[in-house]
Scaffold this motif. Structure first.
Motif, PDB file in Angstrom:
ATOM      1  N   SER A  34       0.858  -1.197   0.000  1.00 54.46           N
ATOM      2  CA  SER A  34       0.000   0.000   0.000  1.00 54.46           C
ATOM      3  C   SER A  34       0.888   1.238   0.000  1.00 54.46           C
ATOM      4  O   SER A  34       2.065   1.181   0.370  1.00 54.46           O
ATOM      5  N   THR A  35       0.304   2.335  -0.407  1.00 52.19           N
ATOM      6  CA  THR A  35       1.044   3.587  -0.372  1.00 52.19           C
ATOM      7  C   THR A  35       1.250   4.012   1.081  1.00 52.19           C
ATOM      8  O   THR A  35       0.373   3.778   1.926  1.00 52.19           O
ATOM      9  N   PRO A  36       2.393   4.608   1.431  1.00 49.75           N
ATOM     10  CA  PRO A  36       2.578   5.121   2.802  1.00 49.75           C
ATOM     11  C   PRO A  36       1.522   6.182   3.123  1.00 49.75           C
ATOM     12  O   PRO A  36       1.161   6.994   2.271  1.00 49.75           O
ATOM     13  N   ILE A  37       1.026   6.143   4.340  1.00 53.75           N
ATOM     14  CA  ILE A  37      -0.076   7.018   4.761  1.00 53.75           C
ATOM     15  C   ILE A  37       0.386   7.929   5.888  1.00 53.75           C
ATOM     16  O   ILE A  37       1.160   7.527   6.754  1.00 53.75           O
ATOM     17  N   TYR A  38      -0.099   9.167   5.857  1.00 52.13           N
ATOM     18  CA  TYR A  38       0.164  10.113   6.950  1.00 52.13           C
ATOM     19  C   TYR A  38      -1.051  10.150   7.861  1.00 52.13           C
ATOM     20  O   TYR A  38      -2.194  10.218   7.407  1.00 52.13           O
ATOM     21  N   TYR A  39      -0.801  10.116   9.172  1.00 50.15           N
ATOM     22  CA  TYR A  39      -1.872  10.230  10.161  1.00 50.15           C
ATOM     23  C   TYR A  39      -1.784  11.601  10.824  1.00 50.15           C
ATOM     24  O   TYR A  39      -0.748  11.954  11.392  1.00 50.15           O
ATOM     25  N   GLY A  40      -2.867  12.384  10.754  1.00 49.80           N
ATOM     26  CA  GLY A  40      -2.837  13.736  11.295  1.00 49.80           C
ATOM     27  C   GLY A  40      -4.010  14.038  12.211  1.00 49.80           C
ATOM     28  O   GLY A  40      -4.924  13.229  12.391  1.00 49.80           O
ATOM     29  N   CYS A  41      -3.969  15.217  12.816  1.00 50.49           N
ATOM     30  CA  CYS A  41      -5.010  15.691  13.746  1.00 50.49           C
ATOM     31  C   CYS A  41      -5.143  14.775  14.960  1.00 50.49           C
ATOM     32  O   CYS A  41      -6.234  14.618  15.515  1.00 50.49           O
ATOM     33  N   ASN A  42      -4.046  14.141  15.343  1.00 49.20           N
ATOM     34  CA  ASN A  42      -4.101  13.251  16.498  1.00 49.20           C
ATOM     35  C   ASN A  42      -4.450  14.025  17.764  1.00 49.20           C
ATOM     36  O   ASN A  42      -3.786  15.004  18.118  1.00 49.20           O
ATOM     37  N   SER A  43      -5.508  13.589  18.444  1.00 46.22           N
ATOM     38  CA  SER A  43      -5.913  14.231  19.690  1.00 46.22           C
ATOM     39  C   SER A  43      -4.966  13.808  20.809  1.00 46.22           C
ATOM     40  O   SER A  43      -4.745  12.617  21.025  1.00 46.22           O
ATOM     41  N   HIS A  44      -4.450  14.790  21.512  1.00 48.01           N
ATOM     42  CA  HIS A  44      -3.525  14.516  22.615  1.00 48.01           C
ATOM     43  C   HIS A  44      -3.595  15.699  23.568  1.00 48.01           C
ATOM     44  O   HIS A  44      -3.175  16.797  23.216  1.00 48.01           O
ATOM     45  N   SER A  45      -4.173  15.477  24.744  1.00 50.47           N
ATOM     46  CA  SER A  45      -4.431  16.579  25.679  1.00 50.47           C
ATOM     47  C   SER A  45      -5.247  17.670  24.988  1.00 50.47           C
ATOM     48  O   SER A  45      -4.929  18.852  25.062  1.00 50.47           O
ATOM     49  N   GLY A  46      -6.270  17.243  24.290  1.00 49.30           N
ATOM     50  CA  GLY A  46      -7.132  18.167  23.567  1.00 49.30           C
ATOM     51  C   GLY A  46      -7.069  17.938  22.065  1.00 49.30           C
ATOM     52  O   GLY A  46      -6.294  17.114  21.566  1.00 49.30           O
ATOM     53  N   PHE A  75       4.405  17.840  13.459  1.00 49.39           N
ATOM     54  CA  PHE A  75       5.172  17.657  12.236  1.00 49.39           C
ATOM     55  C   PHE A  75       5.212  18.942  11.421  1.00 49.39           C
ATOM     56  O   PHE A  75       4.210  19.661  11.318  1.00 49.39           O
ATOM     57  N   ASP A  76       6.356  19.209  10.810  1.00 48.76           N
ATOM     58  CA  ASP A  76       6.549  20.419  10.024  1.00 48.76           C
ATOM     59  C   ASP A  76       5.791  20.315   8.699  1.00 48.76           C
ATOM     60  O   ASP A  76       5.924  19.324   7.965  1.00 48.76           O
ATOM     61  N   LEU A  77       5.001  21.347   8.388  1.00 46.05           N
ATOM     62  CA  LEU A  77       4.185  21.304   7.172  1.00 46.05           C
ATOM     63  C   LEU A  77       5.030  21.286   5.902  1.00 46.05           C
ATOM     64  O   LEU A  77       4.667  20.639   4.914  1.00 46.05           O
ATOM     65  N   GLU A  78       6.124  22.010   5.906  1.00 45.53           N
ATOM     66  CA  GLU A  78       6.996  22.005   4.729  1.00 45.53           C
ATOM     67  C   GLU A  78       7.549  20.600   4.483  1.00 45.53           C
ATOM     68  O   GLU A  78       7.674  20.165   3.331  1.00 45.53           O
ATOM     69  N   GLN A  79       7.855  19.894   5.567  1.00 48.54           N
ATOM     70  CA  GLN A  79       8.350  18.528   5.431  1.00 48.54           C
ATOM     71  C   GLN A  79       7.246  17.596   4.936  1.00 48.54           C
ATOM     72  O   GLN A  79       7.483  16.699   4.122  1.00 48.54           O
ATOM     73  N   LEU A  80       6.021  17.845   5.397  1.00 48.93           N
ATOM     74  CA  LEU A  80       4.887  17.057   4.931  1.00 48.93           C
ATOM     75  C   LEU A  80       4.669  17.279   3.434  1.00 48.93           C
ATOM     76  O   LEU A  80       4.362  16.340   2.695  1.00 48.93           O
ATOM     77  N   LYS A  81       4.854  18.502   2.996  1.00 40.75           N
ATOM     78  CA  LYS A  81       4.732  18.809   1.563  1.00 40.75           C
ATOM     79  C   LYS A  81       5.752  18.022   0.749  1.00 40.75           C
ATOM     80  O   LYS A  81       5.439  17.492  -0.327  1.00 40.75           O
ATOM     81  N   LYS A  82       6.973  17.911   1.263  1.00 40.81           N
ATOM     82  CA  LYS A  82       8.016  17.150   0.562  1.00 40.81           C
ATOM     83  C   LYS A  82       7.683  15.663   0.509  1.00 40.81           C
ATOM     84  O   LYS A  82       7.932  14.993  -0.495  1.00 40.81           O
ATOM     85  N   LEU A  83       7.125  15.142   1.605  1.00 46.74           N
ATOM     86  CA  LEU A  83       6.744  13.727   1.623  1.00 46.74           C
ATOM     87  C   LEU A  83       5.581  13.462   0.678  1.00 46.74           C
ATOM     88  O   LEU A  83       5.479  12.373   0.106  1.00 46.74           O
ATOM     89  N   ASP A  84       4.695  14.447   0.523  1.00 45.23           N
ATOM     90  CA  ASP A  84       3.557  14.388  -0.393  1.00 45.23           C
ATOM     91  C   ASP A  84       2.778  13.081  -0.293  1.00 45.23           C
ATOM     92  O   ASP A  84       2.706  12.309  -1.261  1.00 45.23           O
ATOM     93  N   PRO A  85       2.149  12.800   0.867  1.00 41.91           N
ATOM     94  CA  PRO A  85       1.391  11.552   1.006  1.00 41.91           C
ATOM     95  C   PRO A  85       0.225  11.480   0.040  1.00 41.91           C
ATOM     96  O   PRO A  85      -0.460  12.468  -0.198  1.00 41.91           O
TER      97      PRO A  85
END
Length: 388
Positions: free
Chosen positions: A215-227, A267-277
């Motif tokens: 499968s394609t690598p997946i990014y997990y975001g908006c993880n709830s942690h102390s809110g 996670f840094d957004l610029e780095q997420l852009k480079k990973l381009d999930p």
């Protein structure tokens, strides 16, 4: 003497006022059969290897600290609970609309009739000994620190059994040990063993059906942690992905020797852009935070350039963290995330059926409609027209 009498009358007066307008509390003394602890089985060790001497009889129980009432609700008879924290009380929480906790939704009417034994929540790191003493429990289950648990037990002279489990990790051995511990004390060992076997079988099914699949690598975001958190909140070594053999796109970035399971990142957004999930899964509790991310022009430009957003490949899992992890929701998420990565393995109908099955197993009720009503976008693609 006169001052003491005045103080006593004042306290009685306050207690009388506090009870006004409150629904009649259950009579635990007559509504439940006492659990008799045999003499040779009264000395136990809890999750932290503390030695605890159990009472001869258990009629009245309090559960305090994050996740404790949840584990108890999965395993034992709720009618032994004699008081609850404010975070478990419907009348206390209704004004603020409590975060989604299925065990609370099932038991909230009963909880609302009980007296209070502390605030609960992230802010209360030290148990409220005064309110606990007034609740007159025979036994307390707590997830507070070892130091706090020891102090409480010494202060009020009531046995305190520590239970604990890690956030986001349904493979955690301490989770299974805590379930077994509650079951063994509350005469519910058969139920505890059945629940553990069910969880192990479910995780094995997911793991085996997705083994050696690509499968394609997946990014997990908006993880709830102390809110609630935005798109940058993610987890390395995310156990949900590991159970389903999903490649976590950020895991290869973790330096060797520093990798930890379920390690939180901003996670840094610029780095997420480079990973381009190509695919992104977000926690349902973070949808509003994602809207806020898109309200910032710089962030919006970055996110709109990422393939998952461009190609409508953003998915929503159930928001499983609220006063510790909702285990049944985390297990549902394992199936759902597997269906996102491997749609040929688990269909939408499979996810619907598993949601029904899992909630019935954990809490005795089909909570599918409730979960989807509270978080309408969950277990589905995110409707990006609602975001930007």
């Amino acid at each position: 003497m006169k001052k003491g009498l005045i103080l006593l009358l004042s306290v009685l007066g306050l207690l009388s006022l506090a009870s006004c307008g409150k629904e009649k509390a259950p009579n635990i003394e007559t509504d439940v059969e006492p659990i008799i602890i045999e003499e040779g089985k009264r000395n136990i060790k809890d999750i932290s290897n503390r030695e605890v001497t159990l009472p001869k009889e258990i009629r009245r129980v309090c559960c305090i600290g994050s996740g404790t009432m949840r584990l108890y609700s999965y395993v034992a008879d709720i009618n032994y609970i004699c008081a609850v924290e404010r975070v478990e009380n419907f009348k206390e929480m209704v004004a603020n609309r409590t975060p989604l906790r299925p065990y609370y939704e099932v038991n909230k009417e009963y909880f609302s009739k009980l007296p209070l034994c502390g605030m609960g929540g992230r802010g209360e790191t030290v148990p409220n000994s005064e309110e606990l003493l007034m609740a007159k429990p025979d036994l307390i289950f707590s997830s507070h620190s070892v130091e706090a648990v020891n102090n409480l037990q010494n202060q009020i002279n009531v046995p305190v059994v520590r239970v604990f489990y890690k956030t986001n990790d349904i493979k955690d051995p301490s989770l299974f040990a805590s379930i077994k511990l509650i079951g063994s004390i509350m005469n519910a060992s058969t139920r505890a063993e059945a629940l553990i076997k069910y969880m192990e079988a479910a995780m094995l099914e997911i793991n085996q059906k997705t083994l050696n699949k690509e499968s394609t690598p997946i990014y997990y975001g908006c993880n709830s942690h102390s809110g609630q958190r935005g798109i940058q909140s993610t987890v390395a070594g995310y156990s949900t992905f590991e159970i389903a053999n999903i490649k976590n796109i950020i895991d290869p970035l973790e330096p060797e020797g520093s990798k930890k399971p379920n390690y939180y990142h901003e996670f840094d957004l610029e780095q997420l852009k480079k990973l381009d999930p190509k695919k992104i899964i977000i926690d349902g509790g973070g949808i509003q935070k994602l809207k806020e991310d898109f309200s910032i022009a710089k962030n919006k430009n970055i996110l709109e350039s990422i393939s998952a957003f461009k190609n409508d490949e953003v998915y929503v899992q159930l928001p499983c963290n609220a006063y510790q992890t909702n285990i049944e929701m985390a297990l549902i998420n394992c199936y759902y995330c597997a269906s996102v990565a491997y749609p040929e393995v688990f269909s939408k109908e499979d996810i619907k059926n598993k949601t029904k099955e899992i909630t019935e197993m954990f809490l005795g009720k089909d909570l599918t409609d409730l979960l989807l009503a509270r978080v309408p976008d969950s277990l589905n693609k995110l409707d990006l027209s609602k975001i930007y």
